[in-house]
Design a protein around this motif. Structure first.
Motif, PDB file in Angstrom:
ATOM      1  N   GLN A  22      85.016  40.846  30.781  1.00 19.44           N
ATOM      2  CA  GLN A  22      83.911  40.023  30.292  1.00 19.44           C
ATOM      3  C   GLN A  22      83.792  38.707  31.062  1.00 19.44           C
ATOM      4  O   GLN A  22      82.691  38.265  31.388  1.00 19.44           O
ATOM      5  N   LEU A  23      84.920  38.100  31.359  1.00 15.29           N
ATOM      6  CA  LEU A  23      84.897  36.861  32.135  1.00 15.29           C
ATOM      7  C   LEU A  23      84.414  37.110  33.563  1.00 15.29           C
ATOM      8  O   LEU A  23      83.628  36.335  34.107  1.00 15.29           O
ATOM      9  N   GLU A  24      84.874  38.218  34.157  1.00 10.20           N
ATOM     10  CA  GLU A  24      84.436  38.545  35.514  1.00 10.20           C
ATOM     11  C   GLU A  24      82.937  38.804  35.547  1.00 10.20           C
ATOM     12  O   GLU A  24      82.229  38.361  36.458  1.00 10.20           O
ATOM     13  N   GLU A  28      80.081  36.903  37.744  1.00  9.63           N
ATOM     14  CA  GLU A  28      79.209  37.633  38.664  1.00  9.63           C
ATOM     15  C   GLU A  28      77.729  37.373  38.375  1.00  9.63           C
ATOM     16  O   GLU A  28      76.915  37.276  39.289  1.00  9.63           O
ATOM     17  N   ARG A  29      77.352  37.249  37.099  1.00  9.93           N
ATOM     18  CA  ARG A  29      75.930  37.048  36.770  1.00  9.93           C
ATOM     19  C   ARG A  29      75.536  35.575  36.735  1.00  9.93           C
ATOM     20  O   ARG A  29      74.378  35.241  36.507  1.00  9.93           O
ATOM     21  N   GLY A  30      76.513  34.680  36.950  1.00  6.05           N
ATOM     22  CA  GLY A  30      76.196  33.263  37.036  1.00  6.05           C
ATOM     23  C   GLY A  30      76.281  32.510  35.732  1.00  6.05           C
ATOM     24  O   GLY A  30      75.961  31.318  35.676  1.00  6.05           O
ATOM     25  N   ALA A  31      76.702  33.184  34.649  1.00  5.03           N
ATOM     26  CA  ALA A  31      76.857  32.491  33.373  1.00  5.03           C
ATOM     27  C   ALA A  31      78.008  31.491  33.441  1.00  5.03           C
ATOM     28  O   ALA A  31      77.988  30.451  32.773  1.00  5.03           O
ATOM     29  N   LEU A  32      79.029  31.811  34.210  1.00  6.37           N
ATOM     30  CA  LEU A  32      80.100  30.873  34.537  1.00  6.37           C
ATOM     31  C   LEU A  32      79.921  30.493  35.997  1.00  6.37           C
ATOM     32  O   LEU A  32      80.161  31.297  36.891  1.00  6.37           O
ATOM     33  N   THR A  33      79.475  29.291  36.254  1.00  5.05           N
ATOM     34  CA  THR A  33      79.136  28.880  37.610  1.00  5.05           C
ATOM     35  C   THR A  33      80.352  28.307  38.331  1.00  5.05           C
ATOM     36  O   THR A  33      81.288  27.809  37.685  1.00  5.05           O
ATOM     37  N   PRO A  34      80.362  28.365  39.678  1.00  8.41           N
ATOM     38  CA  PRO A  34      81.473  27.794  40.435  1.00  8.41           C
ATOM     39  C   PRO A  34      81.694  26.331  40.080  1.00  8.41           C
ATOM     40  O   PRO A  34      80.756  25.547  39.980  1.00  8.41           O
ATOM     41  N   VAL A  78      86.450  27.946  37.696  1.00 12.74           N
ATOM     42  CA  VAL A  78      85.772  29.072  38.334  1.00 12.74           C
ATOM     43  C   VAL A  78      85.537  28.748  39.805  1.00 12.74           C
ATOM     44  O   VAL A  78      85.090  27.647  40.137  1.00 12.74           O
ATOM     45  N   VAL A  79      85.862  29.682  40.672  1.00 10.44           N
ATOM     46  CA  VAL A  79      85.519  29.547  42.082  1.00 10.44           C
ATOM     47  C   VAL A  79      84.424  30.549  42.386  1.00 10.44           C
ATOM     48  O   VAL A  79      83.947  31.272  41.517  1.00 10.44           O
ATOM     49  N   HIS A  80      83.985  30.587  43.625  1.00 13.28           N
ATOM     50  CA  HIS A  80      82.859  31.437  43.984  1.00 13.28           C
ATOM     51  C   HIS A  80      83.228  32.910  43.833  1.00 13.28           C
ATOM     52  O   HIS A  80      84.301  33.348  44.226  1.00 13.28           O
ATOM     53  N   SER A  81      82.318  33.685  43.261  1.00 15.05           N
ATOM     54  CA  SER A  81      82.579  35.099  43.025  1.00 15.05           C
ATOM     55  C   SER A  81      82.701  35.860  44.335  1.00 15.05           C
ATOM     56  O   SER A  81      82.148  35.466  45.362  1.00 15.05           O
ATOM     57  N   GLN A  82      83.418  36.959  44.300  1.00 22.56           N
ATOM     58  CA  GLN A  82      83.603  37.796  45.480  1.00 22.56           C
ATOM     59  C   GLN A  82      82.284  38.464  45.844  1.00 22.56           C
ATOM     60  O   GLN A  82      81.535  38.917  44.982  1.00 22.56           O
ATOM     61  N   VAL A  83      81.977  38.480  47.136  1.00 24.17           N
ATOM     62  CA  VAL A  83      80.756  39.144  47.592  1.00 24.17           C
ATOM     63  C   VAL A  83      81.023  40.635  47.712  1.00 24.17           C
ATOM     64  O   VAL A  83      81.964  41.063  48.366  1.00 24.17           O
ATOM     65  N   LYS A  84      80.196  41.428  47.046  1.00 17.73           N
ATOM     66  CA  LYS A  84      80.303  42.883  47.121  1.00 17.73           C
ATOM     67  C   LYS A  84      79.145  43.391  47.970  1.00 17.73           C
ATOM     68  O   LYS A  84      77.993  43.306  47.585  1.00 17.73           O
ATOM     69  N   ARG A  85      79.491  43.906  49.133  1.00 16.13           N
ATOM     70  CA  ARG A  85      78.454  44.287  50.087  1.00 16.13           C
ATOM     71  C   ARG A  85      78.236  45.786  50.062  1.00 16.13           C
ATOM     72  O   ARG A  85      79.169  46.554  50.305  1.00 16.13           O
ATOM     73  N   PRO A  86      77.000  46.236  49.794  1.00 16.38           N
ATOM     74  CA  PRO A  86      76.739  47.673  49.838  1.00 16.38           C
ATOM     75  C   PRO A  86      76.774  48.162  51.275  1.00 16.38           C
ATOM     76  O   PRO A  86      76.430  47.423  52.207  1.00 16.38           O
ATOM     77  N   ALA A  99      73.060  37.275  47.107  1.00 10.25           N
ATOM     78  CA  ALA A  99      74.066  37.036  46.076  1.00 10.25           C
ATOM     79  C   ALA A  99      74.111  35.567  45.641  1.00 10.25           C
ATOM     80  O   ALA A  99      74.965  35.187  44.849  1.00 10.25           O
ATOM     81  N   GLY A 100      73.178  34.752  46.142  1.00  8.14           N
ATOM     82  CA  GLY A 100      73.146  33.342  45.786  1.00  8.14           C
ATOM     83  C   GLY A 100      74.288  32.536  46.349  1.00  8.14           C
ATOM     84  O   GLY A 100      74.713  31.543  45.757  1.00  8.14           O
ATOM     85  N   GLN A 101      74.798  32.939  47.532  1.00  4.57           N
ATOM     86  CA  GLN A 101      76.014  32.331  48.079  1.00  4.57           C
ATOM     87  C   GLN A 101      75.767  31.238  49.122  1.00  4.57           C
ATOM     88  O   GLN A 101      76.692  30.748  49.735  1.00  4.57           O
ATOM     89  N   ARG A 102      74.518  30.874  49.392  1.00  2.18           N
ATOM     90  CA  ARG A 102      74.168  29.815  50.346  1.00  2.18           C
ATOM     91  C   ARG A 102      74.875  29.996  51.695  1.00  2.18           C
ATOM     92  O   ARG A 102      75.821  29.273  52.031  1.00  2.18           O
TER      93      ARG A 102
END
Length: 245
Positions: A22-24, A28-34, A78-86, A99-102
């Protein structure tokens, strides 16, 4: 913390894992921001009716994934979420932006050199022919993510350093009228060399993901050969697997 969290005690899934998931998902969805603080273990345990060791185990699992960090005098952050690349024909720049990672690019080298045997085979040119070599460091939120080395045939497009630092390579290629049609790619893993570790802010020997890709245009011409390394702590590849009919 205003997140709605809960656990299902009748589920066979361990309680710590339910909380960690749930925390992860919230990260990932930005509810917990870096940069946001998670709160202390006692409060979280009391709120959910869990033991402190259970909450501690959930938090540690996310620390191990690189999603949370414990800072002395600050708390769990919280740090920046891991980028999952398709695994599709897209650029790292576009994937990070989506992914909103600037994304940010630093060009380390932009030159013309004789093609090695490997590069010549990939680009279908003669060994020793001149090819463009571009080395870049790709960052997200100012943090190193990947070290990218690309070779391209000469005369294909203007590889201006300022433009390379302003956008992604595939965007530049498409802007010249190139149609990127397909690619041949391999993904692997190995330990970071001292030079790579220094560039990627990892300790020597840290695990890295590797990718080698040859990209073709709609005429079947090889237009780019890339050899990239990614921080495994911040990056992953996602596969979609289908059953053959």
């Amino acid at each position: 913390m205003t997140l709605r969290l809960g656990v299902d005690r009748s589920s066979p899934v361990p309680l710590y894992f339910q909380l960690a998931q749930q925390l992860e998902a919230a990260i990932e969805r930005g509810a917990l921001t870096p940069g946001s603080l998670l709160g202390n273990e006692i409060d979280l345990a009391g709120r959910l009716g869990l033991s402190r060791p259970t909450v501690r185990q959930a938090i540690q699992s996310l620390v191990d994934k690189g999603l949370l960090v414990r800072r002395r005098g600050v708390g769990t952050q919280v740090v920046h979420s891991q980028v999952k690349r398709p695994l599709e024909l897209s650029s790292l720049y576009d994937d990070l932006e989506a992914a909103g990672q600037r994304p940010e690019t630093r060009v380390l080298r932009n030159t013309v050199e004789p093609a090695s045997a490997e590069v010549a085979a990939a680009l279908a040119v003669a060994e020793g022919d001149e090819v463009h070599r571009v080395e870049r460091l790709r960052l997200a939120h100012g943090e190193p993510m990947a070290y990218l080395v690309n070779h391209l045939p000469t005369g294909l497009l203007d590889l201006d350093t300022e433009r390379l630092e302003a956008t992604g390579l595939y965007r530049l290629m498409r802007a010249t009228g190139l149609t990127l049609h397909s690619a041949r790619q391999s993904v692997g893993a190995r330990a970071a060399t001292e030079e790579e570790a220094g560039r990627l802010a990892e300790p020597p020997g840290a695990p890295l993901l590797t990718m080698r890709r040859t990209t073709f245009d709609d005429t079947g011409r090889a237009v780019e050969f890339g050899a990239h390394v990614y921080r495994a702590s911040r990056y992953s590849f996602e596969f979609q697997l289908l059953v053959r009919p």
